[in-house]
Design a protein around this motif. Structure first.
Motif, PDB file in Angstrom:
ATOM      1  N   HIS A  75       0.907  -1.226  -0.097  1.00  0.00           N
ATOM      2  CA  HIS A  75      -0.084   0.201   0.003  1.00  0.00           C
ATOM      3  C   HIS A  75       0.995   1.244   0.183  1.00  0.00           C
ATOM      4  CE1 HIS A  75      -2.175   3.093   2.424  1.00  0.00           C
ATOM      5  NE2 HIS A  75      -2.778   3.083   1.465  1.00  0.00           N
ATOM      6  N   GLY A  76       0.495   2.275  -0.909  1.00  0.00           N
ATOM      7  CA  GLY A  76       1.155   3.467  -0.763  1.00  0.00           C
ATOM      8  C   GLY A  76       1.203   4.290  -2.134  1.00  0.00           C
ATOM      9  N   ASP A  77       2.498   4.964  -2.183  1.00  0.00           N
ATOM     10  CA  ASP A  77       2.576   5.737  -3.227  1.00  0.00           C
ATOM     11  C   ASP A  77       3.301   5.309  -4.409  1.00  0.00           C
ATOM     12  OD1 ASP A  77       3.554   8.041  -4.745  1.00  0.00           O
ATOM     13  OD2 ASP A  77       4.452   9.178  -3.187  1.00  0.00           O
ATOM     14  N   PRO A  78       2.574   5.060  -5.564  1.00  0.00           N
ATOM     15  CA  PRO A  78       3.025   4.588  -6.730  1.00  0.00           C
ATOM     16  C   PRO A  78       4.637   5.016  -7.146  1.00  0.00           C
ATOM     17  CG  PRO A  78       0.851   4.955  -7.017  1.00  0.00           C
ATOM     18  CD  PRO A  78       1.136   5.745  -5.919  1.00  0.00           C
ATOM     19  N   ARG A  80      -2.648   8.098   3.517  1.00  0.00           N
ATOM     20  CA  ARG A  80      -2.070   8.251   2.149  1.00  0.00           C
ATOM     21  C   ARG A  80      -0.363   8.404   2.596  1.00  0.00           C
ATOM     22  NH1 ARG A  80      -5.045   9.054  -2.409  1.00  0.00           N
ATOM     23  NH2 ARG A  80      -3.150   9.789  -3.571  1.00  0.00           N
ATOM     24  N   LEU A  81       0.259   7.610   1.948  1.00  0.00           N
ATOM     25  CA  LEU A  81       1.645   7.791   2.170  1.00  0.00           C
ATOM     26  C   LEU A  81       2.047   8.414   0.870  1.00  0.00           C
ATOM     27  CD1 LEU A  81       2.557   3.798   2.903  1.00  0.00           C
ATOM     28  CD2 LEU A  81       1.688   5.859   4.470  1.00  0.00           C
TER      29      LEU A  81
HETATM   30  O1   DU Z   1      -7.540   5.979  -5.369  1.00  0.00           O
HETATM   31  P1   DU Z   1      -6.279   6.404  -4.963  1.00  0.00           P
HETATM   32  O2   DU Z   1      -5.860   7.759  -4.840  1.00  0.00           O
HETATM   33  O3   DU Z   1      -5.427   5.899  -6.213  1.00  0.00           O
HETATM   34  O4   DU Z   1      -5.432   5.625  -3.721  1.00  0.00           O
HETATM   35  C1   DU Z   1      -5.474   4.170  -3.522  1.00  0.00           C
HETATM   36  C2   DU Z   1      -4.825   3.918  -2.407  1.00  0.00           C
HETATM   37  O5   DU Z   1      -3.489   4.133  -2.186  1.00  0.00           O
HETATM   38  C3   DU Z   1      -5.516   4.632  -1.248  1.00  0.00           C
HETATM   39  O6   DU Z   1      -5.384   3.707  -0.068  1.00  0.00           O
HETATM   40  C4   DU Z   1      -4.381   5.731  -0.968  1.00  0.00           C
HETATM   41  C5   DU Z   1      -3.283   4.999  -1.500  1.00  0.00           C
HETATM   42  N1   DU Z   1      -2.153   5.984  -1.925  1.00  0.00           N
HETATM   43  C6   DU Z   1      -1.296   6.561  -1.062  1.00  0.00           C
HETATM   44  O7   DU Z   1      -1.037   6.249   0.059  1.00  0.00           O
HETATM   45  N2   DU Z   1      -0.282   7.482  -1.532  1.00  0.00           N
HETATM   46  C7   DU Z   1      -0.559   7.870  -2.771  1.00  0.00           C
HETATM   47  O8   DU Z   1       0.442   8.727  -3.447  1.00  0.00           O
HETATM   48  C8   DU Z   1      -1.530   7.510  -3.980  1.00  0.00           C
HETATM   49  C9   DU Z   1      -2.454   6.579  -3.108  1.00  0.00           C
END
Ligand code: DU
Length: 220
Positions: free
Chosen positions: A47-50, A105-106
């Protein structure tokens, strides 16, 4: 897209019979505070930031944490310590990881476990670790900006070393750093589970120093 496909593959995994059974068993016997909750009871993707530059790798999904919520590093003592530290480091928008609706959000970070299902007694076998390694490879391939892998505990350190082709495998020691053939650095930290934090083996100051060093290593 690649990340989404990887997540789908992880969620559909049934490779390890012992873990498939255990994730259901945990769901069927929740502690009182989670009674009545619908458990995820499937493998948990990261989980996190792509665009993450820091990949945080823990041991395994927690039976009543990630296995309950469906999100990595959520809803147990390890998650509480880690998320607070990510928040202090400026990598998370809030200091707690409660459930999938909490808005966590990370930024600049990704969290996952080496073994994506909950193992009995939090102890995966070497076979289970090896069966799950391709998912670490797939996430790392999809997360092109990752420069540092923060491994929490010896199990995650060893898993990352195997995955990254570090030979001979460097010994785990809190603060150890190893440059991998893929150019990424893996950085060792004690696992922030209750056992290590309650005994003082791992303090918040040590966690903060780990993330300061990780940010330094990825040039921020
Ligand atoms: O719907 P989304 O903005 O693509 O986020 C999907 C999922 O990923 C959500 O749990 C937030 C997390 N996330 C994140 O932590 N950091 C990011 O930069 C983008 C998404």
């Amino acid at each position: 897209l690649r990340l989404a496909r990887t997540a789908e593959r992880i969620v559909a995994c049934e490779r390890c019979p012992r873990l498939v059974a255990w994730r259901q068993e945990a769901a069927a016997s929740p502690p009182a505070r989670f009674a009545g909750q619908a458990y995820w009871a499937r493998p948990v993707p990261g989980h996190g930031d792509p665009k993450a530059r820091i990949y945080v790798l823990a041991l395994a999904t927690a039976a009543h944490g990630g296995n309950r919520t469906g999100r990595a590093l959520t809803g147990n003592a390890t998650a509480d310590r880690l998320t607070a530290a990510l928040h202090r480091a400026g990598l998370a928008n809030r200091p707690t990881s409660v459930d999938r609706g909490d808005g966590l959000r990370l930024t600049g970070a990704w969290t996952a476990s080496a073994v994506r299902c909950p193992p009995p007694a939090d102890r995966p076998t070497a076979e289970e670790r090896d069966a799950c390694l391709p998912y670490l490879t797939a996430e790392l391939d999809a997360l092109a900006d990752v420069a540092v892998i923060v491994t929490l505990g010896a199990f995650a350190w060893d898993a990352a070393a195997l995955q990254g082709g570090l030979r001979p495998r460097p010994p785990f020691r809190h603060g150890a750093e190893a440059l991998r053939p893929d150019g990424r650095t893996q950085l060792a930290c004690y696992h922030p589970g209750r056992r290590n934090t309650s005994t003082g083996l791992l303090t918040d100051a040590m966690l903060d120093a780990t993330f300061r060093r990780a940010l330094e290593l990825c040039g921020r």
